[in-house]
Design an enzyme around this catalytic site. Structure first.
Site, PDB file in Angstrom:
ATOM      1  N   ASP A 180       0.563  -1.154   0.000  1.00 25.97           N
ATOM      2  CA  ASP A 180       0.111   0.073  -0.048  1.00 25.97           C
ATOM      3  C   ASP A 180       0.894   1.289  -0.048  1.00 25.97           C
ATOM      4  O   ASP A 180       1.846   1.270   0.589  1.00 25.97           O
ATOM      5  CB  ASP A 180      -0.962   0.096   1.057  1.00 25.97           C
ATOM      6  CG  ASP A 180      -1.739   1.081   1.501  1.00 25.97           C
ATOM      7  OD1 ASP A 180      -2.541   1.403   0.468  1.00 25.97           O
ATOM      8  OD2 ASP A 180      -1.530   2.025   2.193  1.00 25.97           O
ATOM      9  N   GLU A 212       1.438  -0.553  -5.199  1.00 28.60           N
ATOM     10  CA  GLU A 212       0.320   0.805  -5.452  1.00 28.60           C
ATOM     11  C   GLU A 212       1.271   1.910  -5.527  1.00 28.60           C
ATOM     12  O   GLU A 212       1.549   2.368  -4.578  1.00 28.60           O
ATOM     13  CB  GLU A 212      -0.516   0.624  -4.307  1.00 28.60           C
ATOM     14  CG  GLU A 212      -1.680   1.862  -4.841  1.00 28.60           C
ATOM     15  CD  GLU A 212      -2.011   2.387  -3.671  1.00 28.60           C
ATOM     16  OE1 GLU A 212      -3.251   3.175  -3.752  1.00 28.60           O
ATOM     17  OE2 GLU A 212      -1.753   2.511  -2.600  1.00 28.60           O
TER      18      GLU A 212
END
Length: 701
Positions: free
Chosen positions: A381, A434
């Site tokens: 993330d 990401e």
């Protein structure tokens, strides 16, 4: 004299020869022990046990244990788990199996507790087994680790660490390496015996490398476990891990996806964070069941031929008092300077990637999920927030790196180290970034200067194409490049095309709500877009609910609108996504060269008509595919386009089919090419392009 017989310490080969060593230690399967003393010439003599208080690296890189004149205090009780070699690795911050040493480990008649708190004056374990009164722990050498073995404590016991800091203040902390935790808002850790699970996924584990390969079809279903489906006849609770093992796995398999991606499940205190503010990185959240039931979910997915990816959050952590913040009274896991250690967007703390022990804590955690829970990959993330020191900061609110730049060199190094460790331990898994900037080499190998991820989310493709689709079709002709330009950088990384949870929250609207027009046009636009997405180069990811055109935004407090999914219009979109998945998986030209530029070629682009066409190619002998998109509500009749190969072309998918809720206009199952030059090709076909549609042709065998 030199020794020709090196031995291994994990992945590092260490010579048995060092003139400066008092003792050289080797790792064996059972334990770690001194191999023997060295003669003045550097050769081995008989084995000799030595008292060891510290470790160092010799002048030639050899691992050296230093002998002391007096034995250290007996701080290690009988039956303790921390060996001399563990102490070395802990002291160096390079223990790749950290969870086997730290945390709470159930033994036959006791539990061994160990925690890293190097600046503490004293540490105790307090729990329901000692009346929350505290059992003192003992320091382990110079490692900063404290340990104790408490008889009579077993699985399910509640505990915390009571840490007395250098100023005498007392702090109660959850276990950073705890395998379980209480259900929030309760804050205690829970002893969990994670040994001995009976995995039944041997066949999957042996072949899963094929499912992660760049040439493989990868279609990912992103899931928030707490809100996929709820038991409204049982108080509205979410599905348990065991229930998800049946219901979720069965649904995802039926829909033709290849992987499930779980939003973070590491224990977290605040439901509204969706798991992105974890305090227990080693504990699967108890919200859905104990650790062995999470394993049941993974095992069931593997039995169904599905991989399981975990959304992993090494970028920041919350300020909750029972968590990692000022753990031993100092900024142990985070930076002391808020310009480096505080994330202004999320009011969270940023890991200090420059500290070896912190890096090891995170790298070991990545390995832990792979080894203990058989996960098939990690989606990391918020990588962009890690890469730049000035991320979301105003001038004067950030600290430059040692070279005066904005790049976070320590975070870059950490990500490289993590990827090397993960792929080094098991090359059959995948890591996914990401990452929303143009940072170079995210999915390139570390040895070439890249970050080492297997894949990267293509955020640029997502932003450009969704912006285009939100336009009234009459204006799309002026923005045609938003659908065509992304191919220019498509092969700079190994890309996944993501339609994630972030696109259907915070006022952005659902995928259906993003589309312009009346109800029919909205659905037709979305079907055409999904057809374009699945035919476009790149692996696929879609968030739960988007596959059936959920009418409203996602909310973590409820569940998906399954009533809508049963209505014909939404069921049609659901059927389309299922068929797209199967077509993508069954057609090599649509996945074999997802990451290779010779797998794609433009055929035609007409901004004025908002039409675009392209071809996809696989390996030699694979039937090519031709795709034609019409992003206007105008039917195009007798539309001629070139094709790369003469022959009969089957219409294998048409998003306007009646089965998908469309008007059922098309090409009667296929077309035959003609020797009429068009679009730079000697052969061409004549098509009917339904309004707001994607038509897919495949050369007939």
């Amino acid at each position: 004299m030199s020794c020709p017989y090196p031995f291994k310490v994990f992945s590092c080969t260490v010579s048995r020869h060092s003139h400066q060593a008092a003792c050289v230690v080797a790792k064996t399967q059972a334990t770690s022990q001194p191999r023997g003393a060295l003669s003045p010439g550097g050769g081995f003599l008989a084995a000799l046990a030595l008292s060891v208080t510290g470790w160092r690296i010799g002048s030639k890189g050899h691992i050296v244990a230093q002998k002391t004149s007096t034995p250290p205090p007996d701080t290690i009780q009988a039956g303790d788990m921390i060996t001399d070699f563990d102490q070395y690795l802990l002291g160096e911050g390079t223990h790749r199996q950290l969870w086997r040493v730290l945390g709470a480990h159930v033994q036959d008649d006791a539990t061994h507790f160990a925690v890293w708190a190097p600046n503490a004056r004293a540490v105790s374990v307090t729990g329901d087994f000692n009346g929350w009164s505290g059992t003192e722990m003992t320091a382990v050498g110079q490692t900063g680790v404290w340990q104790v073995r408490i008889p009579g404590v077993g699985d399910g016991a509640l505990y915390k660490y009571q840490i007395t800091d250098a100023n005498g203040a007392l702090r109660e902390k959850a276990d950073p390496v705890g395998f379980g935790a209480q259900h929030p808002p309760e804050q205690a850790s829970v002893v969990r015996d994670i040994r001995g699970y009976g995995w039944r996924d041997g066949a999957w584990m042996e072949t899963r490398a094929e499912a992660a390969d760049r040439a493989a079809p990868i279609s990912i279903y992103e899931v928030h476990l707490g809100s996929w489906r709820r038991k409204w006849d049982d108080g509205g609770r979410p599905l348990s891990y065991k229930e998800a093992a049946q219901d979720l796995v069965g649904y995802v398999r039926h829909m033709g996806f290849t992987h499930i991606e779980l939003m973070p499940i590491s224990e977290f205190p605040f439901d509204g964070s969706w798991g992105y503010q974890p305090v227990g990185l080693y504990a699967p959240t108890i919200r859905f069941g104990p650790p062995h039931e999470f394993r049941d979910l993974v095992d069931a997915a593997h039995a169904a031929g599905l991989g399981v990816l975990l959304d992993w959050v090494p970028g920041h952590f919350p300020t909750d008092e029972h968590g990692l913040a000022t753990f031993d009274g100092t900024h142990l896991y985070e930076h002391a300077d808020p310009k480096e250690g505080f994330h202004q967007d999320w009011n969270t703390l940023i890991f200090n990637y420059g500290r070896t022990e912190v890096r090891n804590y995170l790298v070991a955690n990545a390995l832990y999920w792979m080894e203990e829970y058989h996960l098939d990959g990690l989606r990391v993330d918020a990588v962009a927030s890690m890469l730049y020191r000035d991320y979301s900061r105003d001038e004067g609110q950030w600290v430059p790196n040692k070279d005066g730049g904005r790049e976070n060199l320590e975070a870059i190094s950490f990500l490289q180290e993590m990827n090397v460790a993960v792929y080094g331990a098991d090359a059959s898994v995948m890591t996914v970034a990401e990452e929303s900037t143009s940072f170079p080499g995210v999915s390139q190998p570390v040895h070439t200067g890249g970050l080492g991820f297997g894949y990267k989310w293509n955020m640029g493709w997502m932003n450009d194409t969704l912006s285009y689709m939100a336009l009234d079709p009459i204006h799309r002709q002026h923005h045609h490049s938003q659908m065509t330009n992304p191919i220019m950088w498509q092969y700079s990384e190994n890309f996944i095309l993501p339609i994630s949870h972030d696109e259907v929250v915070h006022g952005k609207g659902s995928m259906l709500e993003k589309m312009p027009g009346n109800d029919w046009e909205k659905l037709a636009n979305l079907r055409a877009y999904y057809g374009y997405m699945w035919m476009h180069p790149g692996k696929k990811l879609i968030f739960m609910g988007c596959e059936f055109a959920q009418p409203g935004e996602w909310s973590h407090d409820g569940d998906l609108n399954w009533d809508a999914a049963s209505r014909p219009a939404h069921a049609g979109v659901q059927a389309l996504v299922r068929d797209l998945n199967h077509l993508y998986r069954d057609t090599p030209a649509l996945h074999v060269k997802d990451c290779m530029p010779d797998g794609f070629a433009w055929i035609c682009n007409d901004p004025a008509q908002s039409t675009l066409g392209f071809a996809r190619f696989g390996a030699a002998g694979d039937a090519p595919v031709v795709v034609m998109c019409n992003f206007t509500p105008v039917e195009r009749v007798a539309f001629r386009m070139g094709v790369p190969t003469p022959g009969e072309w089957d219409e294998v998918l048409n998003t306007d089919a009646a089965a998908y809720g469309g008007g059922n206009r098309g090409n009667l199952g296929g077309v035959l090419s003609e020797p009429t030059p068009c679009d730079g090709h000697a052969q061409s076909v004549t098509l009917t392009l339904p309004p707001l549609s994607t038509v897919v042709l495949r050369l007939k065998d």
